[in-house]
Design a protein around this motif. Structure first.
Motif, PDB file in Angstrom:
ATOM      1  N   LYS A  20       0.835  -1.197   0.000  1.00  0.00           N
ATOM      2  CA  LYS A  20       0.000   0.000   0.000  1.00  0.00           C
ATOM      3  C   LYS A  20       0.871   1.248   0.000  1.00  0.00           C
ATOM      4  CE  LYS A  20      -4.053  -2.018   2.256  1.00  0.00           C
ATOM      5  NZ  LYS A  20      -5.021  -1.917   3.372  1.00  0.00           N
ATOM      6  N   SER A  21       0.514   2.191  -0.853  1.00  0.00           N
ATOM      7  CA  SER A  21       1.188   3.482  -0.905  1.00  0.00           C
ATOM      8  C   SER A  21       0.114   4.560  -1.036  1.00  0.00           C
ATOM      9  CB  SER A  21       2.170   3.535  -2.082  1.00  0.00           C
ATOM     10  OG  SER A  21       2.791   4.802  -2.157  1.00  0.00           O
ATOM     11  N   GLY A  22      -0.189   5.206   0.086  1.00  0.00           N
ATOM     12  CA  GLY A  22      -1.278   6.172   0.081  1.00  0.00           C
ATOM     13  C   GLY A  22      -2.593   5.465  -0.191  1.00  0.00           C
ATOM     14  N   ASN A  23      -3.282   5.902  -1.242  1.00  0.00           N
ATOM     15  CA  ASN A  23      -4.561   5.293  -1.609  1.00  0.00           C
ATOM     16  C   ASN A  23      -4.410   4.155  -2.615  1.00  0.00           C
ATOM     17  OD1 ASN A  23      -6.052   7.061   0.031  1.00  0.00           O
ATOM     18  ND2 ASN A  23      -6.042   8.642  -1.590  1.00  0.00           N
ATOM     19  N   ILE A  24      -3.162   3.862  -2.978  1.00  0.00           N
ATOM     20  CA  ILE A  24      -2.915   2.828  -3.995  1.00  0.00           C
ATOM     21  C   ILE A  24      -2.612   1.495  -3.317  1.00  0.00           C
ATOM     22  CG2 ILE A  24      -1.448   2.118  -5.922  1.00  0.00           C
ATOM     23  CD1 ILE A  24      -0.922   5.100  -6.443  1.00  0.00           C
ATOM     24  N   THR A  25      -3.298   0.446  -3.745  1.00  0.00           N
ATOM     25  CA  THR A  25      -3.077  -0.900  -3.243  1.00  0.00           C
ATOM     26  C   THR A  25      -2.629  -1.794  -4.393  1.00  0.00           C
ATOM     27  OG1 THR A  25      -4.747  -0.665  -1.512  1.00  0.00           O
ATOM     28  CG2 THR A  25      -4.133  -2.906  -2.135  1.00  0.00           C
ATOM     29  N   VAL A  26      -1.520  -2.497  -4.188  1.00  0.00           N
ATOM     30  CA  VAL A  26      -1.005  -3.409  -5.208  1.00  0.00           C
ATOM     31  C   VAL A  26      -1.047  -4.831  -4.654  1.00  0.00           C
ATOM     32  CG1 VAL A  26       0.983  -4.073  -6.612  1.00  0.00           C
ATOM     33  CG2 VAL A  26       0.513  -1.650  -6.177  1.00  0.00           C
ATOM     34  N   ASN A  27      -1.789  -5.693  -5.331  1.00  0.00           N
ATOM     35  CA  ASN A  27      -1.857  -7.103  -4.949  1.00  0.00           C
ATOM     36  C   ASN A  27      -0.751  -7.860  -5.676  1.00  0.00           C
ATOM     37  OD1 ASN A  27      -4.314  -7.085  -3.263  1.00  0.00           O
ATOM     38  ND2 ASN A  27      -5.300  -6.438  -5.177  1.00  0.00           N
ATOM     39  N   ALA A  28       0.441  -7.877  -5.075  1.00  0.00           N
ATOM     40  CA  ALA A  28       1.603  -8.472  -5.734  1.00  0.00           C
ATOM     41  C   ALA A  28       1.489  -9.987  -5.839  1.00  0.00           C
ATOM     42  CB  ALA A  28       2.873  -8.096  -4.979  1.00  0.00           C
ATOM     43  N   LEU A  29       0.896 -10.615  -4.840  1.00  0.00           N
ATOM     44  CA  LEU A  29       0.634 -12.060  -4.853  1.00  0.00           C
ATOM     45  C   LEU A  29      -0.783 -12.285  -4.355  1.00  0.00           C
ATOM     46  CD1 LEU A  29       3.913 -13.446  -3.204  1.00  0.00           C
ATOM     47  CD2 LEU A  29       3.384 -13.367  -5.651  1.00  0.00           C
ATOM     48  N   GLN A  30      -1.468 -13.244  -4.985  1.00  0.00           N
ATOM     49  CA  GLN A  30      -2.863 -13.493  -4.613  1.00  0.00           C
ATOM     50  C   GLN A  30      -3.128 -14.989  -4.448  1.00  0.00           C
ATOM     51  OE1 GLN A  30      -5.828 -11.065  -6.862  1.00  0.00           O
ATOM     52  NE2 GLN A  30      -4.057 -10.275  -7.991  1.00  0.00           N
ATOM     53  N   ASN A  31      -3.252 -15.424  -3.211  1.00  0.00           N
ATOM     54  CA  ASN A  31      -3.742 -16.765  -2.884  1.00  0.00           C
ATOM     55  C   ASN A  31      -2.950 -17.881  -3.580  1.00  0.00           C
ATOM     56  OD1 ASN A  31      -5.864 -15.498  -1.394  1.00  0.00           O
ATOM     57  ND2 ASN A  31      -6.983 -15.234  -3.312  1.00  0.00           N
ATOM     58  N   ILE A  32      -1.649 -17.844  -3.415  1.00  0.00           N
ATOM     59  CA  ILE A  32      -0.785 -18.841  -4.052  1.00  0.00           C
ATOM     60  C   ILE A  32      -0.517 -19.996  -3.090  1.00  0.00           C
ATOM     61  CG2 ILE A  32       1.561 -19.258  -4.897  1.00  0.00           C
ATOM     62  CD1 ILE A  32       1.462 -16.509  -6.188  1.00  0.00           C
ATOM     63  N   SER A  33      -0.729 -21.214  -3.580  1.00  0.00           N
ATOM     64  CA  SER A  33      -0.488 -22.409  -2.771  1.00  0.00           C
ATOM     65  C   SER A  33       0.229 -23.464  -3.615  1.00  0.00           C
ATOM     66  CB  SER A  33      -1.805 -23.000  -2.254  1.00  0.00           C
ATOM     67  OG  SER A  33      -2.467 -22.111  -1.371  1.00  0.00           O
ATOM     68  N   PHE A  34       1.243 -24.079  -3.048  1.00  0.00           N
ATOM     69  CA  PHE A  34       1.915 -25.223  -3.683  1.00  0.00           C
ATOM     70  C   PHE A  34       2.786 -25.905  -2.637  1.00  0.00           C
ATOM     71  CE2 PHE A  34       4.730 -21.594  -4.352  1.00  0.00           C
ATOM     72  CZ  PHE A  34       5.966 -22.087  -3.950  1.00  0.00           C
ATOM     73  N   THR A  35       3.223 -27.106  -2.947  1.00  0.00           N
ATOM     74  CA  THR A  35       4.125 -27.847  -2.062  1.00  0.00           C
ATOM     75  C   THR A  35       5.294 -28.391  -2.869  1.00  0.00           C
ATOM     76  OG1 THR A  35       2.876 -29.900  -2.378  1.00  0.00           O
ATOM     77  CG2 THR A  35       2.284 -28.539  -0.475  1.00  0.00           C
ATOM     78  N   LEU A  36       6.422 -28.536  -2.202  1.00  0.00           N
ATOM     79  CA  LEU A  36       7.613 -29.150  -2.796  1.00  0.00           C
ATOM     80  C   LEU A  36       8.132 -30.217  -1.852  1.00  0.00           C
ATOM     81  CD1 LEU A  36       9.514 -25.941  -3.998  1.00  0.00           C
ATOM     82  CD2 LEU A  36       8.064 -27.452  -5.368  1.00  0.00           C
ATOM     83  N   LYS A  37       8.528 -31.339  -2.426  1.00  0.00           N
ATOM     84  CA  LYS A  37       9.104 -32.411  -1.634  1.00  0.00           C
ATOM     85  C   LYS A  37      10.605 -32.205  -1.481  1.00  0.00           C
ATOM     86  CE  LYS A  37       7.495 -35.711  -4.298  1.00  0.00           C
ATOM     87  NZ  LYS A  37       6.630 -34.981  -5.227  1.00  0.00           N
ATOM     88  N   LYS A  38      11.163 -32.839  -0.483  1.00  0.00           N
ATOM     89  CA  LYS A  38      12.608 -32.778  -0.274  1.00  0.00           C
ATOM     90  C   LYS A  38      13.318 -33.267  -1.534  1.00  0.00           C
ATOM     91  CE  LYS A  38      15.769 -32.005   2.993  1.00  0.00           C
ATOM     92  NZ  LYS A  38      15.862 -30.732   3.719  1.00  0.00           N
ATOM     93  N   GLY A  39      14.247 -32.461  -2.034  1.00  0.00           N
ATOM     94  CA  GLY A  39      14.986 -32.832  -3.229  1.00  0.00           C
ATOM     95  C   GLY A  39      14.351 -32.391  -4.529  1.00  0.00           C
TER      96      GLY A  39
END
Length: 233
Positions: A20-39
């Motif tokens: 947020k900057s003043g009245n400006i809102t930037v949604n840089a990331l939205q509801n991101i989900s994932f998984t990674l296994k070892k290796g």
């Protein structure tokens, strides 16, 4: 390339990042989900301004998500304070950058040993661990060379050794081949593939180059702050 190990090394759970900057809102990331296994070796791919660098910063605990949680080795990180995060990064994470970020006044061995200076490790052990890693990466004959005496590919291998020296669980690489010629870039990608194949280290790479993704187990496509799709190879 998918590993049989079912334990999650990384879990992004409904991650959002709002600036947020003043009245400006930037949604840089939205509801991101994932998984990674070892290796796993994963690539985050997307156009400029897509949010992939923001996602890399959140994964690296350099920036906190506005909503959601990042788990690394099952440990939630979003609510850690600054000191806790610094200690966590030092113990669990390794970073590789496009610009190498080597200290020009130090030789290869001392550059690799740098992450160990805040740990209870003697100087002789630091340099011994650095030397063994550089030997493993084909640079045993370049220990005393300073960055300006090394090729671009050699400098990036020194940077990879530096990322490995603290025995991290997760390595984050930001455009690691961006400053390399094609041959050197392929050598670095093969090195990442070899490191991840041990099953001990998970790698996440941000890249603009689709050719590098052939080495990966998983590709996460980001656009306008959202995860478009996830491809398992």
């Amino acid at each position: 390339m998918t590993k049989s190990n079912t334990s999650f090394a990384v879990k992004a759970d409904n991650i959002s990042k709002i600036y947020k900057s003043g009245n400006i809102t930037v949604n840089a990331l939205q509801n991101i989900s994932f998984t990674l296994k070892k290796g796993d070796f994963a690539a985050i791919v997307g156009p400029s301004g897509s949010g992939k660098s923001t996602l890399m910063n959140v994964l690296g605990t350099i920036d906190k998500p506005s909503h959601g949680e990042i788990y690394i080795d099952g440990i939630p990180t979003a609510k850690m304070n600054g000191d806790e995060l610094a200690e966590f990064r030092n113990k669990k994470l390794g970073f590789v950058f496009q610009a190498f970020n080597l200290i020009t006044g130090l030789d290869a061995a001392h550059n690799v040993a740098l992450p160990l200076f805040n740990m209870p490790v003697s100087e002789s052990e630091r340099l011994d661990r650095a030397a063994k890693l550089l030997e493993r990466l084909g640079l045993g004959h370049r220990l005393k060379q300073k960055p300006t005496q090394l090729s671009g590919g050699e400098q990036q291998r020194v940077a990879v050794a530096r990322a490995l020296v603290n025995n991290p669980s997760l390595i984050l690489a930001d455009e690691p081949t961006g400053n390399l010629d094609t041959k050197s870039g392929e050598e670095v990608m093969k090195l990442f593939r070899e490191i991840s194949s041990t099953g001990n280290v998970t790698l996440v790479m941000v890249t603009h180059n689709p050719d590098t993704t052939k080495y990966c187990d998983k590709i996460i496509y980001i656009k306008d702050g959202k995860m478009e799709k996830e491809v398992v190879q």
